[in-house]
Design a protein around this motif. Structure first.
Motif, PDB file in Angstrom:
ATOM      1  N   ARG A 101       0.838  -1.214   0.000  1.00 15.63           N
ATOM      2  CA  ARG A 101       0.000   0.000   0.000  1.00 15.63           C
ATOM      3  C   ARG A 101       0.869   1.259   0.000  1.00 15.63           C
ATOM      4  O   ARG A 101       0.577   2.237  -0.697  1.00 15.63           O
ATOM      5  CB  ARG A 101      -0.927  -0.002   1.217  1.00 15.63           C
ATOM      6  CG  ARG A 101      -2.069  -1.004   1.118  1.00 15.63           C
ATOM      7  CD  ARG A 101      -2.976  -0.975   2.349  1.00 15.63           C
ATOM      8  NE  ARG A 101      -4.024  -1.976   2.229  1.00 15.63           N
ATOM      9  CZ  ARG A 101      -4.088  -3.097   2.942  1.00 15.63           C
ATOM     10  NH1 ARG A 101      -3.164  -3.369   3.856  1.00 15.63           N
ATOM     11  NH2 ARG A 101      -5.087  -3.957   2.759  1.00 15.63           N
ATOM     12  N   GLU A 102       1.944   1.217   0.770  1.00 16.70           N
ATOM     13  CA  GLU A 102       2.852   2.368   0.849  1.00 16.70           C
ATOM     14  C   GLU A 102       3.553   2.586  -0.495  1.00 16.70           C
ATOM     15  O   GLU A 102       3.702   3.712  -0.961  1.00 16.70           O
ATOM     16  CB  GLU A 102       3.870   2.134   1.974  1.00 16.70           C
ATOM     17  CG  GLU A 102       4.659   3.372   2.386  1.00 16.70           C
ATOM     18  CD  GLU A 102       3.790   4.596   2.713  1.00 16.70           C
ATOM     19  OE1 GLU A 102       4.138   5.692   2.228  1.00 16.70           O
ATOM     20  OE2 GLU A 102       2.765   4.460   3.415  1.00 16.70           O
ATOM     21  N   LYS A 105       1.126   4.006  -2.997  1.00 17.66           N
ATOM     22  CA  LYS A 105       0.887   5.425  -2.676  1.00 17.66           C
ATOM     23  C   LYS A 105       2.039   6.290  -3.197  1.00 17.66           C
ATOM     24  O   LYS A 105       1.824   7.329  -3.822  1.00 17.66           O
ATOM     25  CB  LYS A 105       0.749   5.567  -1.151  1.00 17.66           C
ATOM     26  CG  LYS A 105       0.106   6.856  -0.695  1.00 17.66           C
ATOM     27  CD  LYS A 105      -0.111   6.764   0.811  1.00 17.66           C
ATOM     28  CE  LYS A 105      -0.432   8.113   1.399  1.00 17.66           C
ATOM     29  NZ  LYS A 105      -0.545   8.045   2.870  1.00 17.66           N
ATOM     30  N   GLN A 106       3.256   5.845  -2.946  1.00 12.54           N
ATOM     31  CA  GLN A 106       4.434   6.599  -3.400  1.00 12.54           C
ATOM     32  C   GLN A 106       4.506   6.672  -4.924  1.00 12.54           C
ATOM     33  O   GLN A 106       5.031   7.633  -5.484  1.00 12.54           O
ATOM     34  CB  GLN A 106       5.713   5.958  -2.836  1.00 12.54           C
ATOM     35  CG  GLN A 106       5.913   6.257  -1.354  1.00 12.54           C
ATOM     36  CD  GLN A 106       7.104   5.513  -0.752  1.00 12.54           C
ATOM     37  OE1 GLN A 106       7.862   4.854  -1.459  1.00 12.54           O
ATOM     38  NE2 GLN A 106       7.258   5.614   0.565  1.00 12.54           N
ATOM     39  N   HIS A 108       1.934   6.961  -6.723  1.00 12.56           N
ATOM     40  CA  HIS A 108       0.712   7.692  -7.114  1.00 12.56           C
ATOM     41  C   HIS A 108      -0.250   6.805  -7.909  1.00 12.56           C
ATOM     42  O   HIS A 108      -0.891   7.256  -8.857  1.00 12.56           O
ATOM     43  CB  HIS A 108       1.066   8.961  -7.925  1.00 12.56           C
ATOM     44  CG  HIS A 108       2.046   9.851  -7.233  1.00 12.56           C
ATOM     45  ND1 HIS A 108       1.745  10.527  -6.063  1.00 12.56           N
ATOM     46  CD2 HIS A 108       3.337  10.151  -7.522  1.00 12.56           C
ATOM     47  CE1 HIS A 108       2.807  11.211  -5.668  1.00 12.56           C
ATOM     48  NE2 HIS A 108       3.791  11.001  -6.529  1.00 12.56           N
ATOM     49  N   ASP A 110      -2.498   4.775  -6.078  1.00  9.53           N
ATOM     50  CA  ASP A 110      -3.493   4.293  -5.120  1.00  9.53           C
ATOM     51  C   ASP A 110      -4.937   4.466  -5.600  1.00  9.53           C
ATOM     52  O   ASP A 110      -5.851   3.851  -5.054  1.00  9.53           O
ATOM     53  CB  ASP A 110      -3.294   4.898  -3.714  1.00  9.53           C
ATOM     54  CG  ASP A 110      -2.947   6.377  -3.744  1.00  9.53           C
ATOM     55  OD1 ASP A 110      -2.357   6.838  -4.723  1.00  9.53           O
ATOM     56  OD2 ASP A 110      -3.287   7.070  -2.775  1.00  9.53           O
ATOM     57  N   SER A 114      -5.894  -1.457  -5.595  1.00  9.40           N
ATOM     58  CA  SER A 114      -6.377  -1.623  -4.215  1.00  9.40           C
ATOM     59  C   SER A 114      -5.920  -2.987  -3.690  1.00  9.40           C
ATOM     60  O   SER A 114      -5.499  -3.859  -4.462  1.00  9.40           O
ATOM     61  CB  SER A 114      -7.897  -1.515  -4.155  1.00  9.40           C
ATOM     62  OG  SER A 114      -8.480  -2.541  -4.940  1.00  9.40           O
TER      63      SER A 114
END
Length: 246
Positions: A101-102, A105-106, A108, A110, A114
């Motif tokens: 998940r991290e 997110k990093q 971009h 997200d 999922s």
């Protein structure tokens, strides 16, 4: 239902079932997993993933599930190469998915990728849900291989595709002998050094050794309902790529 040798091989010699132990193992090694994984495979795993994802390109799948997604490497690469509407990474280890998940997110991504905690032998998704399913280095960890493959078959749309990458034992000299030394000495010691969990990296070569390979796995996939089952050995047999259609 048939039981296969690798289903009896567990990370820890405890009375718990294999799935519970695999979840515990991956939660334990999650922080060090990516670094160690790329080191142990000398980064060749990235090219294996590209080959696997490329097989799906002609079909343009829009709804993809990445089973045993771990820290999301395959999911991220699949999204970048295929640009689907939806990509869900599933795994039994929240520890691994939290790292994923991290990373997502990093990157971009997200809004596009999922994660969901799922046991592949009992998926919560309805029938005919996904156009394609990918599994990289995860099927040998299933507590029940037949059930896991049947569940993936169930949630694929008719004519949907399954792509599996799995580590395998080389069959020919000298790679067979070199790999035997590497798996017996290098993998457990590097695993202990980086992750502090030697059991996890003793389990790795043992589970690879016990897992059905090539034609045998091809037959198991057909038994689970898949057709047009193809396989290709990569990097002199260290990894095998399977491609199947529902």
């Amino acid at each position: 239902m048939t039981h296969y040798p690798q289903e009896k091989i567990k990370p820890y010699n405890e009375s718990e079932g294999k799935a519970a132990q695999v979840e515990k193992m991956f939660d334990n090694i999650a922080p060090a997993y990516d670094k160690l994984n790329h080191l142990l495979s000398l980064d060749i795993d990235k090219s294996w993933r590209r080959k696997a994802i490329s097989l799906l390109k002609p079909y343009r799948p829009q709804h993809i599930m990445d089973v045993a997604t771990g820290t999301g490497d395959f999911a991220i690469q699949a999204y970048r190469m295929l640009q689907p509407e939806e990509l869900i990474g599933t795994d039994i280890s929240e520890g691994m998915m939290n790292v994923g998940r991290e990373k997502v997110k990093q990157a971009h991504l997200d809004a596009h990728i999922s994660f969901a905690k799922e046991d592949c032998t009992a998926l919560t998704f309805p029938d005919d849900r996904f156009d394609a399913i990918t599994v990289a280095f995860g099927v040998r960890n299933f507590e029940n291989l037949d059930k896991g493959l049947q569940e993936m078959h169930r949630v694929l749309v008719p004519d949907g595709h399954l792509v599996i990458l799995e580590l395998s034992e080389p069959e020919w000299f000298p790679m067979k002998q070199l790999y035997a030394l590497y798996s017996r000495i290098v993998i457990p010691n590097l695993g202990k050094l980086f992750s502090k969990d030697r059991s996890a990296y003793t389990y790795l070569p043992n589970s690879i050794k016990a897992f059905p390979q090539g034609e045998v796995m091809q037959g198991i996939l057909r038994k689970a309902g898949f057709r047009e089952v193809l396989f290709k050995r990569l990097t002199l047999g260290i990894c095998t790529l399977y491609f199947a259609t529902k």
